[in-house]
Design a protein around this motif. Structure first.
Motif, PDB file in Angstrom:
ATOM      1  N   GLU A   1      27.783   8.502  39.892  1.00 35.30           N
ATOM      2  CA  GLU A   1      28.642   9.507  39.288  1.00 35.30           C
ATOM      3  C   GLU A   1      30.007   8.899  39.033  1.00 35.30           C
ATOM      4  O   GLU A   1      30.467   8.054  39.797  1.00 35.30           O
TER       5      GLU A   1
ATOM      6  N   GLU B   1      33.096   9.401  39.683  1.00 29.75           N
ATOM      7  CA  GLU B   1      34.004  10.152  40.549  1.00 29.75           C
ATOM      8  C   GLU B   1      34.271   9.356  41.815  1.00 29.75           C
ATOM      9  O   GLU B   1      33.395   8.650  42.314  1.00 29.75           O
TER      10      GLU B   1
ATOM     11  N   LYS C   1      31.550   9.119  32.380  1.00 28.23           N
ATOM     12  CA  LYS C   1      31.005   7.792  32.665  1.00 28.23           C
ATOM     13  C   LYS C   1      30.609   7.047  31.395  1.00 28.23           C
ATOM     14  O   LYS C   1      30.657   5.809  31.346  1.00 28.23           O
TER      15      LYS C   1
ATOM     16  N   ARG D   1      37.624  12.481  38.571  1.00 27.67           N
ATOM     17  CA  ARG D   1      36.292  12.502  37.964  1.00 27.67           C
ATOM     18  C   ARG D   1      36.459  12.399  36.454  1.00 27.67           C
ATOM     19  O   ARG D   1      37.372  12.986  35.861  1.00 27.67           O
TER      20      ARG D   1
END
Length: 346
Positions: free
Chosen positions: A255, A257, A275, A272
């Motif tokens: 992820e 984050e 991506k 966050r």
């Protein structure tokens, strides 16, 4: 779009502009966060304060934002470090150190971190403030815009960004963010939380002989064996007295984050992001290491940097075919969040 706002409001969401040592600054805040921005120096975020606990998350490195400071000689790598005050820089359109791309000489960490930015107020109320910051690069035909938003009762900074190629040719670029964490938040009670088991790769850096990882050394997050045979849990923040220093990249993220959690303060600082646009995380661990110019062993900080391209500077990324392209008149947009989280399990 305009600059009209209530600069006398001292409650709810609010905006202030002021000048220090010839540099324009501003703060945006709500009842939970206060964020200081150096408009005349890269729109750097040098203050990210969590007001209920009076905790500062940004690393501070001296008072370098002063128009009266003139380096004795221009560095062949650019003067980024002469004016580095810590905090959080946006790095674009590359992280080159003294090379040439498209006939343009490039300094350390690109252009926008040393340029003055424009500011417009898009929304101003007790419940919400939104400002637009923008800059045009000098040696490349780019415009970068970002909107910063705060909401009442919400410990999150919302960021939306857009880059535009105003030139008549396709260009390649690097784009990243360099938030250096420190203040009264960072200490040996902190740990870095990244989901999954991303791949680690040591990177070359010119900050003395204290780097624990060899350039190109690979591993799996978070435990590695350093070049001296010692086992390290890279997720555990060390004391300044450890005099350690590392730089490495994380790829294959589960992820996009991270959270840095202080188990003593029961408080976390995180980001966050998307991506697809920023698939890499560059980690800079400066726990009293890093000797000679510019830190001389005095710095204590941790940076977790989202990046669109690795390795090295822009010319090397172009050579390695990791730098993305943007067509003439094309724009690319992204958004991300920077947040404070309470980690008390009680």
């Amino acid at each position: 779009m305009g600059r009209n706002y209530d600069n006398r409001r001292n409650y709810g969401c609010r905006i202030k502009e002021f000048t220090i040592n010839g540099f324009r600054h501003m703060t945006i805040e709500n009842n939970l966060l206060k964020i200081g921005i150096a408009l005349d120096k890269g729109a750097d975020i040098y203050e990210f304060l969590y007001k209920p606990k009076d905790i500062e998350f940004m690393f501070s490195w001296g008072a370098h934002m002063d128009r009266n400071i003139v380096p004795g000689v221009a560095s062949c790598k650019g003067n980024f470090m002469d004016y580095y005050e810590g905090g959080w820089q946006e790095l674009f359109p590359g992280i080159s150190c003294g090379d040439t791309v498209n006939g343009a000489e490039t300094g350390m960490h690109g252009e926008v971190a040393l340029l003055p930015w424009n500011m417009d107020v898009l929304e101003d109320s007790e419940e919400k403030i939104q400002v637009e910051l923008s800059v045009s690069t000098l040696r490349f035909p780019f415009i970068l815009k970002k909107n910063l938003t705060l909401l009442i009762n919400d410990p999150v900074l919302y960021v939306e960004e857009e880059i535009t190629n105003t030139g008549m040719q396709t260009l390649q670029y690097q784009w990243g963010h360099h938030p250096a964490i420190g203040g009264n938040f960072l200490d040996e009670n902190c740990e870095i939380i990244v989901k999954g088991s991303p791949a680690i790769k040591g990177v070359q850096a010119d900050l003395g002989d204290v780097s624990c990882l060899k350039a190109g050394q690979e591993g799996i997050w978070p435990v590695v064996t350093d070049q001296y045979g010692n086992h390290f849990d890279l997720s555990k923040v060390e004391r300044k007295e450890s005099k350690t220093y590392r730089e490495f990249s994380l790829s294959d993220l589960e992820e996009a984050e991270f959270v840095v959690k202080n188990n003593s303060l029961q408080l976390g600082f995180g980001m966050r992001w998307e991506k697809e646009l920023f698939p890499n995380l560059w980690v800079w661990q400066m726990y009293g290491g890093g000797f000679n110019y510019p830190f001389y062993g005095k710095a204590y900080t941790l940076a977790l940097e989202m990046w669109n391209s690795l390795p090295g500077g822009l010319s090397e990324a172009i050579k390695q075919k990791t730098a993305p392209s943007i067509e003439p008149s094309e724009s690319k947009k992204t958004k991300f969040q920077v947040f404070v989280t309470l980690t008390d399990d009680k």
